[in-house]
Design a protein around this motif. Structure first.
Motif, mmCIF file in Angstrom:
data_model
loop_
_atom_site.group_PDB
_atom_site.id
_atom_site.type_symbol
_atom_site.label_atom_id
_atom_site.label_comp_id
_atom_site.label_asym_id
_atom_site.label_seq_id
_atom_site.Cartn_x
_atom_site.Cartn_y
_atom_site.Cartn_z
ATOM 1 N N ASN A 114 37.299 62.684 30.016
ATOM 2 C CA ASN A 114 36.192 62.493 29.068
ATOM 3 C C ASN A 114 36.420 63.294 27.787
ATOM 4 O OD1 ASN A 114 34.772 60.697 30.671
ATOM 5 N ND2 ASN A 114 33.714 62.332 31.776
ATOM 6 N N ALA A 115 36.950 64.510 27.917
ATOM 7 C CA ALA A 115 37.242 65.324 26.734
ATOM 8 C C ALA A 115 38.352 64.685 25.911
ATOM 9 C CB ALA A 115 37.624 66.742 27.154
ATOM 10 N N ALA A 116 39.389 64.207 26.578
ATOM 11 C CA ALA A 116 40.492 63.555 25.876
ATOM 12 C C ALA A 116 40.007 62.317 25.137
ATOM 13 C CB ALA A 116 41.603 63.188 26.854
ATOM 14 N N LYS A 117 39.156 61.529 25.787
ATOM 15 C CA LYS A 117 38.611 60.319 25.168
ATOM 16 C C LYS A 117 37.766 60.675 23.943
ATOM 17 C CE LYS A 117 35.935 56.179 26.222
ATOM 18 N NZ LYS A 117 35.146 55.463 27.227
ATOM 19 N N ALA A 118 36.968 61.730 24.054
ATOM 20 C CA ALA A 118 36.124 62.162 22.934
ATOM 21 C C ALA A 118 36.979 62.604 21.747
ATOM 22 C CB ALA A 118 35.201 63.297 23.377
ATOM 23 N N ILE A 119 38.048 63.318 22.028
ATOM 24 C CA ILE A 119 38.925 63.779 20.947
ATOM 25 C C ILE A 119 39.599 62.597 20.269
ATOM 26 C CG2 ILE A 119 41.076 65.029 20.457
ATOM 27 C CD1 ILE A 119 40.175 67.039 22.650
ATOM 28 N N ILE A 120 40.124 61.678 21.051
ATOM 29 C CA ILE A 120 40.800 60.507 20.487
ATOM 30 C C ILE A 120 39.824 59.677 19.668
ATOM 31 C CG2 ILE A 120 41.920 58.323 21.077
ATOM 32 C CD1 ILE A 120 43.262 59.899 23.402
ATOM 33 N N ASN A 121 38.616 59.467 20.156
ATOM 34 C CA ASN A 121 37.615 58.696 19.403
ATOM 35 C C ASN A 121 37.247 59.407 18.090
ATOM 36 O OD1 ASN A 121 37.429 56.481 21.112
ATOM 37 N ND2 ASN A 121 35.877 57.456 22.402
ATOM 38 N N SER A 122 37.141 60.723 18.135
ATOM 39 C CA SER A 122 36.826 61.474 16.920
ATOM 40 C C SER A 122 37.917 61.334 15.876
ATOM 41 C CB SER A 122 36.639 62.970 17.251
ATOM 42 O OG SER A 122 35.531 63.144 18.093
ATOM 43 N N VAL A 123 39.165 61.418 16.333
ATOM 44 C CA VAL A 123 40.294 61.287 15.419
ATOM 45 C C VAL A 123 40.324 59.887 14.807
ATOM 46 C CG1 VAL A 123 42.812 61.226 15.279
ATOM 47 C CG2 VAL A 123 41.674 63.069 16.519
ATOM 48 N N LEU A 124 40.072 58.874 15.627
ATOM 49 C CA LEU A 124 40.104 57.504 15.121
ATOM 50 C C LEU A 124 38.969 57.215 14.129
ATOM 51 C CD1 LEU A 124 41.012 55.578 18.401
ATOM 52 C CD2 LEU A 124 42.481 56.013 16.425
ATOM 53 N N LYS A 125 37.853 57.910 14.270
ATOM 54 C CA LYS A 125 36.727 57.705 13.363
ATOM 55 C C LYS A 125 36.924 58.396 12.019
ATOM 56 C CE LYS A 125 33.243 57.023 16.906
ATOM 57 N NZ LYS A 125 32.091 57.595 17.600
#
Length: 171
Positions: A157-168
């Motif tokens: 979940n943390a990895a997904k949150a980081i990746i989504n933040s970077v993509l945004k």
């Protein structure tokens, strides 16, 4: 000056000799120098005893200062857009090209535009520094965080949150 060689030179040696001969011409354009440098790099990479292609090795090949080798190295590794502007003789200052080429890809278009408008190298460096600062996150963003470990048992979940933040983030 004439050079008499005892044996047939290698492709790399021929490229180096051509470089020396051509660089002494006063009317050699930056585009022509770039083409010669590409021949030297290609010959060097094909040479059986070549080392990694670095600015230091390039300066040794060209018998020039390390700083000049660094500038030529960045010239060789510049984008197709920059090489096109060199070919069209719109940018012909190697120090400016080296600075733009080694700058972050996000600010290169702005630096190119400023260069085409006649900005000095000093101005380009200031502009580059200011633009990089503007790409950083504002200080108002909270810096509190918890430790995240990306190991075999990482928190998905943390990895997904980081990746989504970077993509945004638009940068």
């Amino acid at each position: 000056p004439a050079k008499i060689l005892n044996s047939k030179p290698s492709a790399l040696k021929i490229s180096q000799l051509q470089w020396i001969e051509n660089i002494e011409r006063k009317d050699l354009t930056l585009w022509e120098r770039l083409q010669n440098l590409e021949k030297i790099k290609s010959s060097y990479m094909k040479s059986p005893d070549s080392l990694e292609f670095t600015p230091v090795n390039l300066s040794r090949l060209l018998n020039c200062s390390i700083q000049q080798g660094v500038n030529y190295y960045h010239l060789l590794n510049s984008s197709d857009k920059i090489k096109g502007l060199i070919k069209e003789n719109k940018i012909n200052n190697i120090e400016k090209i080296a600075f733009i080429s080694k700058s972050d890809a996000l600010i290169q278009p702005l630096l190119i535009k400023a260069c085409l408008e006649g900005a000095s190298l000093k101005s380009l460096k200031k502009l580059g520094h200011l633009e990089l600062k503007s790409l950083e996150f504002p200080s108002s963003i909270s810096t509190s965080y918890s430790k995240i470990s990306f190991t075999a048992k990482c928190n998905l979940n943390a990895a997904k949150a980081i990746i989504n933040s970077v993509l945004k983030h638009e940068a």
